[in-house]
Write a protein that holds these residues in place. Sequence first.
Motif, PDB file in Angstrom:
ATOM      1  N   THR A   1      26.288  27.691  40.907  1.00 41.40           N
ATOM      2  CA  THR A   1      27.194  27.567  41.767  1.00 41.40           C
ATOM      3  C   THR A   1      27.983  26.831  41.379  1.00 41.40           C
ATOM      4  OG1 THR A   1      25.701  28.583  43.391  1.00 41.40           O
ATOM      5  CG2 THR A   1      28.303  27.274  44.283  1.00 41.40           C
TER       6      THR A   1
ATOM      7  N   ARG B   1      36.860  32.842  40.784  1.00 42.59           N
ATOM      8  CA  ARG B   1      36.842  33.020  42.505  1.00 42.59           C
ATOM      9  C   ARG B   1      37.706  33.569  42.689  1.00 42.59           C
ATOM     10  NH1 ARG B   1      33.726  29.999  46.261  1.00 42.59           N
ATOM     11  NH2 ARG B   1      33.180  27.830  45.561  1.00 42.59           N
TER      12      ARG B   1
ATOM     13  N   ASP C   1      29.085  34.005  50.036  1.00 44.27           N
ATOM     14  CA  ASP C   1      29.726  32.648  49.061  1.00 44.27           C
ATOM     15  C   ASP C   1      29.110  31.428  48.976  1.00 44.27           C
ATOM     16  OD1 ASP C   1      32.127  32.310  46.865  1.00 44.27           O
ATOM     17  OD2 ASP C   1      32.200  30.933  48.677  1.00 44.27           O
TER      18      ASP C   1
ATOM     19  N   ALA D   1      28.090  34.624  44.686  1.00 47.25           N
ATOM     20  CA  ALA D   1      27.918  33.249  45.304  1.00 47.25           C
ATOM     21  C   ALA D   1      28.953  31.917  44.347  1.00 47.25           C
ATOM     22  CB  ALA D   1      26.583  32.712  45.116  1.00 47.25           C
TER      23      ALA D   1
ATOM     24  N   HIS E   1      32.023  33.327  43.870  1.00 46.71           N
ATOM     25  CA  HIS E   1      32.940  33.463  43.024  1.00 46.71           C
ATOM     26  C   HIS E   1      34.106  34.043  44.104  1.00 46.71           C
ATOM     27  CE1 HIS E   1      31.146  33.979  39.480  1.00 46.71           C
ATOM     28  NE2 HIS E   1      29.760  34.553  39.744  1.00 46.71           N
ATOM     29  N   LEU E   2      34.173  33.845  46.147  1.00 46.33           N
ATOM     30  CA  LEU E   2      34.825  35.047  46.681  1.00 46.33           C
ATOM     31  C   LEU E   2      36.125  33.119  46.947  1.00 46.33           C
ATOM     32  CD1 LEU E   2      31.812  36.644  49.000  1.00 46.33           C
ATOM     33  CD2 LEU E   2      34.071  37.323  46.483  1.00 46.33           C
TER      34      LEU E   2
ATOM     35  N   VAL F   1      37.425  32.539  50.079  1.00 49.54           N
ATOM     36  CA  VAL F   1      37.443  33.001  50.958  1.00 49.54           C
ATOM     37  C   VAL F   1      37.990  32.281  52.240  1.00 49.54           C
ATOM     38  CG1 VAL F   1      33.977  32.605  51.079  1.00 49.54           C
ATOM     39  CG2 VAL F   1      35.812  31.204  51.865  1.00 49.54           C
TER      40      VAL F   1
END
Length: 345
Positions: free
Chosen positions: A24, A122, A191, A199, A201-202, A204
Amino acid sequence: MRVQRLAAALLVALAAGCGPAAATDRVPPFRPAPPRPYAVGVRHLVVDPDGPRPLPVTVWYPAEPGARPPAAAPTTARRTAGPNSGAATADPTGGAATTEPTGGAVTAGPVPRPGAPVAAGRFPVVVHSHGLRSLPELHAPLTTRWAAAGFVVAAPAYPRTNLRARDFTRADVRNQPADGWRLIRHLVRLDARPGDPLAGHLAVDRFAAAGHSAGGFTTAGMFTSGHSARLRAGIVIAGGGVAGSFAGPVAPLLFVHGGADPVVPESVGRAAYARSLGPAAFLSLPGQGHGAYLTPGRPGFPQVLAATTDFLRWTLYDDRRARNRLPADALLPGVTTLTTRALPG
């Protein structure tokens, strides 16, 4: 002393990181709007599978170009249909993502690849809501193109209004804004979940909500007073407002409506536009009905696609050039008109 040295060594090893946490950490941070389209991947998940309202979700996302999924993807033609179409049509195109010219012929859209690796980076997230007796995949001509433009698109199949609902209940639309927020909270947790393909990649803090017909009303209902600032923008297509909608925090809104819509009259959408707070735009398609303009090849589809993509790039990527392009991209004489309010220059 020996115990202290061992403890120090363990802390160093943990700080160095290994396994899923390190993977991550290697994901690049949020970046500006992408200059070219991505390939598109797709996965399916269920929010609260053991709860009273399980929520199946189709997720389209930017994928690594040319990457193959862990298992071989089907090679048969993908079948798609517009939200108002009764028959599906085969899509024999390849996997390359393409975009539509603003005023000309529609080109082939991306073919999603199940399980394809997520592209580096992201990405902002769009929660897309279907209308009554519809399904997420019936909106794929639009949502997959948004994914190719650099957005993760999460589309729930609402429990009692989707096409396959065994206990179809029109009035259940009132419960769908809460379902949309459940999905947002789930994606925020996803995420941060080690080992999940999405995970890290968003983005948020950068969500938008969008929807057609009953999904447009669902979208409006997510913008109630005190809603989380994670929800930064909304697109209401052939829908309108509901009690308590369009309250703070203020978020830009784009309304899209057919001028001769027999299901939800354009006046309903116009009234919602007038009630909304802050920057807003209203894209009208004179003479058109409830959603044929969401089908590739139909009049207005290139303008709807271009306007919604520009709007998402502006509001979720802070892409001012997309904001400046939106009026020209949205307009085709005789096909569309555009009204705007308080859009920054």
